[in-house]
Design a protein around this motif. Sequence first.
Motif, mmCIF file in Angstrom:
data_model
loop_
_atom_site.group_PDB
_atom_site.id
_atom_site.type_symbol
_atom_site.label_atom_id
_atom_site.label_comp_id
_atom_site.label_asym_id
_atom_site.label_seq_id
_atom_site.Cartn_x
_atom_site.Cartn_y
_atom_site.Cartn_z
ATOM 1 N N ASN A 161 -6.471 -73.146 64.378
ATOM 2 C CA ASN A 161 -6.939 -72.109 63.454
ATOM 3 C C ASN A 161 -5.777 -71.445 62.724
ATOM 4 N N ARG A 162 -4.682 -71.177 63.455
ATOM 5 C CA ARG A 162 -3.499 -70.594 62.811
ATOM 6 C C ARG A 162 -2.888 -71.575 61.811
ATOM 7 N N LEU A 163 -2.800 -72.854 62.194
ATOM 8 C CA LEU A 163 -2.247 -73.866 61.290
ATOM 9 C C LEU A 163 -3.132 -74.041 60.055
ATOM 10 N N ARG A 164 -4.437 -74.017 60.252
ATOM 11 C CA ARG A 164 -5.391 -74.156 59.149
ATOM 12 C C ARG A 164 -5.223 -73.006 58.157
ATOM 13 N N THR A 165 -5.024 -71.804 58.675
ATOM 14 C CA THR A 165 -4.848 -70.634 57.825
ATOM 15 C C THR A 165 -3.525 -70.691 57.067
ATOM 16 N N LYS A 166 -2.484 -71.112 57.733
ATOM 17 C CA LYS A 166 -1.151 -71.093 57.132
ATOM 18 C C LYS A 166 -0.893 -72.289 56.209
ATOM 19 N N PHE A 167 -1.327 -73.470 56.610
ATOM 20 C CA PHE A 167 -0.964 -74.685 55.873
ATOM 21 C C PHE A 167 -2.133 -75.305 55.108
ATOM 22 N N ARG A 168 -3.239 -74.682 55.099
ATOM 23 C CA ARG A 168 -4.475 -75.034 54.414
ATOM 24 C C ARG A 168 -4.677 -76.515 54.125
ATOM 25 N N GLN A 169 -4.439 -76.948 52.908
ATOM 26 C CA GLN A 169 -4.734 -78.320 52.494
ATOM 27 C C GLN A 169 -3.882 -79.345 53.240
ATOM 28 N N ASP A 170 -2.635 -79.023 53.510
ATOM 29 C CA ASP A 170 -1.769 -79.946 54.266
ATOM 30 C C ASP A 170 -2.322 -80.180 55.667
#
Length: 149
Positions: free
Chosen positions: A128-137
């Motif tokens: 969830n943190r990675l999804r928020t920070k790095f979105r499309q990547d």
Amino acid sequence: MKWIDMPPVWLLAAAVTTWFIGQAAPLGLTFGGAWADFAGGICIGGGLILMLLAITEMRKRRTTVIPHRDADALVTSGIFKRSRNPIYLGDALILLGLILRWDAPLALPLVPVFVWVIERRFIIPEENRLRTKFRQDFYRYTEKTRRWV
């Protein structure tokens, strides 16, 4: 208390439980000999190698290996091309290896329980943190690389 809520602590708890199960309640069940020791050693060694490869890759990218912290980089190279969670996969392999080495067949259900706990306590919040920070990547990464194997 966050220092105690770490994957190595959960692995240690599962390992101690495995050892006690193997010592206290074998109920005549056994894996049967040298093959289990060998397979256990392979699992433990493989788990340690996965962890070492992942930590090395994360250090190259100068990001944290500590689960409750925000990542500075999205690591998708090296072992992370094969698994989004090679350290946790290594933990599960180590637990399976200990079960085999300590000849504790009744402890086998601890492996899926351990995986479930790790997924709920660490993987989902991290993703969830990675999804928020790095979105499309991160989305593209999840499309190419499985969570476990």
